[in-house]
Enzyme design. Structure first.
Site, PDB file in Angstrom:
ATOM      1  N   CYS A 119       0.834  -1.205   0.000  1.00 29.65           N
ATOM      2  CA  CYS A 119       0.000   0.000   0.000  1.00 29.65           C
ATOM      3  C   CYS A 119       0.871   1.259   0.000  1.00 29.65           C
ATOM      4  CB  CYS A 119      -0.916   0.004   1.225  1.00 29.65           C
ATOM      5  SG  CYS A 119      -2.262  -1.206   1.135  1.00 29.65           S
ATOM      6  N   CYS A 200      -3.538   0.205  -3.310  1.00 32.57           N
ATOM      7  CA  CYS A 200      -4.246   0.480  -2.061  1.00 32.57           C
ATOM      8  C   CYS A 200      -3.585   1.648  -1.330  1.00 32.57           C
ATOM      9  CB  CYS A 200      -4.280  -0.767  -1.163  1.00 32.57           C
ATOM     10  SG  CYS A 200      -2.667  -1.458  -0.761  1.00 32.57           S
TER      11      CYS A 200
END
Length: 303
Positions: A119, A200
């Protein structure tokens, strides 16, 4: 009596002429059909495509890049089978019409070569190829598609098949303008879709503010594939880095029309959007090659 015989002969001649005419018509039809069916299909290899052909020694190039990636760059991916990855790539296009490739052709490859993307590290780009990759080489906190196994193997190489032996066309391959469903275009669309779906946290995108047509173009892979496949349940923010060439035209800023369109699309998907003109860390990298240019004198203090 002679009159009746004359009429009978006339009818016979008429019938005979009609029969001959019908036979001639049928013969012409048969000849035409035979000539049409007998025409050999034009093999894609017979056509001279506009793009370069398959990269020489493609298997060695793909295998070499794959082993380098999983052994040197990302040893945690050492369980990847490079031989199977190459075979799945080859099976996606070999002996196939290079204008008839589908996303399904690449699905086995995607499954074999995919790996997690941390992420906050996904960095997308459009028309900033050289700059964005110089940046990710100097800053390991970000990853472009070309910094993943799939993108690393395929970057700057080409391939396409041919229905006839040896099944690979080394002479020329079709451009997207010649046929959209060509092996390279389909590959990058499928890989880009998967890269976007995996993103993400906070994601970044580096765009070119010196392009007259606009930094955000609806025909780009970023616009037509990646933006559409960002998951609002996984991505919280999108940071736009709008970079202008050092000494180049300043065609667009964060307040420009195409950037406003991009912001609108992203905000409709509930992403928080931040845009920054000439993101400082990237601009400093640009200035390494142009240290004396006036655009690079940002730190000069007059005391």
């Amino acid at each position: 009596m002679p009159l009746q015989q004359g009429s009978a002969r006339l009818r016979q001649r008429t019938i005979l002429l009609v029969g001959i005419t019908v036979l001639l018509v049928l013969l012409v039809i048969v000849v035409v059909l035979a000539s049409v069916r007998g025409k050999p299909e034009v093999s894609p290899k017979m056509l001279k495509w506009q793009d370069t052909g398959t990269t020489k020694n493609l298997s060695e190039v793909i295998l070499g890049r794959c082993y380098n990636f999983i052994r040197v760059q990302r040893p945690e991916l050492g369980d990847k089978d490079c031989q199977k990855i190459w075979e799945s790539l080859k099976d996606a296009f070999i002996y196939k019409n290079p204008c008839n490739i589908t996303p399904e052709d690449y699905q086995p490859l995607m499954e074999l070569a995919s790996h997690p993307i941390p992420c906050n590290k996904s960095l997308f780009w459009s028309k900033t190829h050289d700059l964005v990759h110089r940046y990710t080489k100097s800053n390991k906190n970000f990853l472009t598609l070309e910094d993943t196994l799939l993108g690393y193997m395929a970057d700057n190489i080409s391939w396409c098949g041919d229905p006839s032996a040896p099944g690979i066309n080394y002479e020329s391959c079709p451009r997207r303008s010649e046929c959209e469903s060509n092996p390279i275009s389909v590959f990058w669309k499928v890989a880009s879709k998967m890269f976007a779906e995996a993103a993400c946290g906070v994601v970044q995108v580096m765009l070119n503010g010196s392009i007259e047509a606009g930094a955000f173009r609806s025909t780009s892979i970023f616009a037509s594939v990646e933006v559409l496949n960002l998951d609002p349940n996984k991505v919280s923010e999108v940071h736009i880095w709008l970079m202008q060439d050092i000494g180049g035209p300043q065609s667009e800023s964060c307040s420009g029309r195409s950037i406003q369109k991009l912001k609108s699309i992203l905000e409709e998907k509930n992403f928080k959007v931040i845009c920054e003109d000439n993101y400082r860390p990237v601009q400093l990298l640009q200035c390494v090659q142009n240290p004396d240019h006036t655009d690079c004198r940002l730190c000069t203090n007059s005391t």
